[in-house]
Design a protein around this motif. Sequence first.
Motif, mmCIF file in Angstrom:
data_model
loop_
_atom_site.group_PDB
_atom_site.id
_atom_site.type_symbol
_atom_site.label_atom_id
_atom_site.label_comp_id
_atom_site.label_asym_id
_atom_site.label_seq_id
_atom_site.Cartn_x
_atom_site.Cartn_y
_atom_site.Cartn_z
ATOM 1 N N SER A 69 11.403 1.977 3.363
ATOM 2 C CA SER A 69 10.241 1.083 3.339
ATOM 3 C C SER A 69 9.564 1.094 1.982
ATOM 4 O O SER A 69 9.004 0.085 1.551
ATOM 5 C CB SER A 69 9.237 1.494 4.419
ATOM 6 O OG SER A 69 9.831 1.488 5.704
ATOM 7 N N ALA A 70 9.599 2.258 1.320
ATOM 8 C CA ALA A 70 9.006 2.408 -0.010
ATOM 9 C C ALA A 70 9.546 3.685 -0.622
ATOM 10 O O ALA A 70 9.898 4.631 0.091
ATOM 11 C CB ALA A 70 7.481 2.462 0.078
ATOM 12 N N CYS A 71 9.629 3.715 -1.930
ATOM 13 C CA CYS A 71 10.021 4.936 -2.636
ATOM 14 C C CYS A 71 9.584 4.810 -4.083
ATOM 15 O O CYS A 71 9.348 3.707 -4.577
ATOM 16 C CB CYS A 71 11.520 5.209 -2.522
ATOM 17 S SG CYS A 71 12.568 4.056 -3.418
ATOM 18 N N THR A 119 10.010 14.034 0.889
ATOM 19 C CA THR A 119 9.608 14.503 -0.440
ATOM 20 C C THR A 119 10.700 15.421 -0.976
ATOM 21 O O THR A 119 11.252 16.241 -0.234
ATOM 22 C CB THR A 119 8.267 15.261 -0.396
ATOM 23 O OG1 THR A 119 8.361 16.342 0.539
ATOM 24 C CG2 THR A 119 7.138 14.338 0.033
ATOM 25 N N GLY A 120 11.009 15.259 -2.232
ATOM 26 C CA GLY A 120 12.067 16.062 -2.837
ATOM 27 C C GLY A 120 11.584 16.795 -4.067
ATOM 28 O O GLY A 120 10.886 16.224 -4.905
ATOM 29 N N GLY A 153 2.256 7.110 -6.880
ATOM 30 C CA GLY A 153 1.268 8.018 -7.449
ATOM 31 C C GLY A 153 1.589 9.482 -7.265
ATOM 32 O O GLY A 153 0.788 10.339 -7.634
ATOM 33 N N ILE A 154 2.760 9.793 -6.721
ATOM 34 C CA ILE A 154 3.136 11.185 -6.470
ATOM 35 C C ILE A 154 4.203 11.621 -7.468
ATOM 36 O O ILE A 154 5.211 10.939 -7.647
ATOM 37 C CB ILE A 154 3.659 11.357 -5.029
ATOM 38 C CG1 ILE A 154 2.582 10.928 -4.028
ATOM 39 C CG2 ILE A 154 4.089 12.803 -4.774
ATOM 40 C CD1 ILE A 154 3.039 10.964 -2.585
ATOM 41 N N ALA A 155 3.986 12.749 -8.123
ATOM 42 C CA ALA A 155 4.915 13.253 -9.141
ATOM 43 C C ALA A 155 6.019 14.091 -8.503
ATOM 44 O O ALA A 155 6.217 15.259 -8.816
ATOM 45 C CB ALA A 155 4.174 14.072 -10.177
ATOM 46 N N ALA A 156 6.733 13.503 -7.574
ATOM 47 C CA ALA A 156 7.882 14.138 -6.917
ATOM 48 C C ALA A 156 8.728 13.011 -6.356
ATOM 49 O O ALA A 156 8.299 11.850 -6.326
ATOM 50 C CB ALA A 156 7.423 15.080 -5.808
ATOM 51 N N SER A 157 9.936 13.333 -5.932
ATOM 52 C CA SER A 157 10.775 12.323 -5.310
ATOM 53 C C SER A 157 10.227 12.027 -3.914
ATOM 54 O O SER A 157 10.155 12.919 -3.076
ATOM 55 C CB SER A 157 12.216 12.832 -5.216
ATOM 56 O OG SER A 157 13.011 11.930 -4.475
ATOM 57 N N VAL A 158 9.812 10.794 -3.676
ATOM 58 C CA VAL A 158 9.183 10.433 -2.404
ATOM 59 C C VAL A 158 9.768 9.134 -1.875
ATOM 60 O O VAL A 158 9.991 8.190 -2.630
ATOM 61 C CB VAL A 158 7.652 10.271 -2.557
ATOM 62 C CG1 VAL A 158 7.018 9.841 -1.235
ATOM 63 C CG2 VAL A 158 7.021 11.562 -3.034
ATOM 64 N N ALA A 159 10.027 9.115 -0.579
ATOM 65 C CA ALA A 159 10.485 7.887 0.082
ATOM 66 C C ALA A 159 9.970 7.876 1.512
ATOM 67 O O ALA A 159 9.736 8.929 2.110
ATOM 68 C CB ALA A 159 12.002 7.791 0.065
ATOM 69 N N ILE A 160 9.782 6.690 2.028
ATOM 70 C CA ILE A 160 9.408 6.514 3.429
ATOM 71 C C ILE A 160 10.542 5.766 4.107
ATOM 72 O O ILE A 160 10.920 4.671 3.684
ATOM 73 C CB ILE A 160 8.078 5.754 3.565
ATOM 74 C CG1 ILE A 160 6.952 6.597 2.948
ATOM 75 C CG2 ILE A 160 7.775 5.439 5.022
ATOM 76 C CD1 ILE A 160 5.612 5.914 2.915
ATOM 77 N N ILE A 161 11.098 6.406 5.139
ATOM 78 C CA ILE A 161 12.271 5.874 5.835
ATOM 79 C C ILE A 161 11.855 5.314 7.189
ATOM 80 O O ILE A 161 11.168 5.983 7.965
ATOM 81 C CB ILE A 161 13.350 6.959 6.031
ATOM 82 C CG1 ILE A 161 13.659 7.661 4.704
ATOM 83 C CG2 ILE A 161 14.612 6.351 6.644
ATOM 84 C CD1 ILE A 161 14.217 6.767 3.642
ATOM 85 N N GLN A 204 0.826 -1.202 0.000
ATOM 86 C CA GLN A 204 0.000 0.000 0.000
ATOM 87 C C GLN A 204 0.862 1.255 0.000
ATOM 88 O O GLN A 204 0.569 2.233 -0.690
ATOM 89 C CB GLN A 204 -0.939 0.000 1.211
ATOM 90 C CG GLN A 204 -2.039 -1.040 1.138
ATOM 91 C CD GLN A 204 -2.874 -1.080 2.401
ATOM 92 O OE1 GLN A 204 -2.425 -0.670 3.474
ATOM 93 N NE2 GLN A 204 -4.093 -1.593 2.284
ATOM 94 N N LEU A 205 1.942 1.223 0.795
ATOM 95 C CA LEU A 205 2.861 2.363 0.823
ATOM 96 C C LEU A 205 3.468 2.596 -0.556
ATOM 97 O O LEU A 205 3.596 3.734 -1.021
ATOM 98 C CB LEU A 205 3.970 2.133 1.848
ATOM 99 C CG LEU A 205 3.621 2.310 3.321
ATOM 100 C CD1 LEU A 205 4.810 1.934 4.189
ATOM 101 C CD2 LEU A 205 3.183 3.734 3.611
ATOM 102 N N GLN A 206 3.872 1.491 -1.211
ATOM 103 C CA GLN A 206 4.496 1.622 -2.513
ATOM 104 C C GLN A 206 3.523 2.195 -3.537
ATOM 105 O O GLN A 206 3.880 3.041 -4.351
ATOM 106 C CB GLN A 206 5.018 0.262 -2.984
ATOM 107 C CG GLN A 206 5.873 0.355 -4.238
ATOM 108 C CD GLN A 206 7.091 1.254 -4.042
ATOM 109 O OE1 GLN A 206 7.781 1.152 -3.035
ATOM 110 N NE2 GLN A 206 7.329 2.150 -4.986
#
Length: 205
Positions: A33-35, A123-124, A14-22, A7-9
């Motif tokens: 955990s997901a990016c 978010t980047g 679905g986000i148009a930016a650099s995204v990761a969950i640490i 679900q995290l992935q």
Amino acid sequence: MSNRLRQLQEFVDGIAASVAIIGREDSGELIVSACNEYFFEMTGGRRPGSCTRHFPILLDTLIPSYARLDFRKKVQECFTTGVAQELEQAYDLREGTLWWRLSLKPFRHVAGDNSTVLEILITGLDITAKMTLMRDLEVSTSRFRSVVDAAYDAIITVDQAQNITLFNRAAENIFGYDSAEVIGKPLVNLLPEAYRANHPAHIHQ
């Protein structure tokens, strides 16, 4: 791969930016955990396979060594304080150097065993164009000041409030003031006292 990680992935993809969950292991090791693909592109890394089953990933395997120390420091501060952090970093990729502004925000959720887990949402935003513009502006300003300082004539500029904003070397020689002494001060200070009272009348002509 657990349902939650899936679900995290789906969320970060679905986000148009650099995204990761640490996340952070019990050992203290930082993991992703997901990016999304933008995060891999940002760091210059490659997704270890096409399937999301490879998550979690060790953070150190994705962040280049030259950026790792500052990145880890901000992540650890976020975990320790629970306060959002910001960071600007440059990543040297084959197509050139790209600048990113990273926002780190802690969030809590309930795990399957009903324990509360703290993770960091990163978010980047690509700010390369802005940084390039600022650099070009600095170079242009530096060249302009070099030309002004080399001029034989005194050059003085003022703002709308008639405060001095530029005072070149020739002006320093003529008026006997160092630029640091007059920058930000009223232009009228350079006039002979006999003419100061009438100066405001000339400004509005």
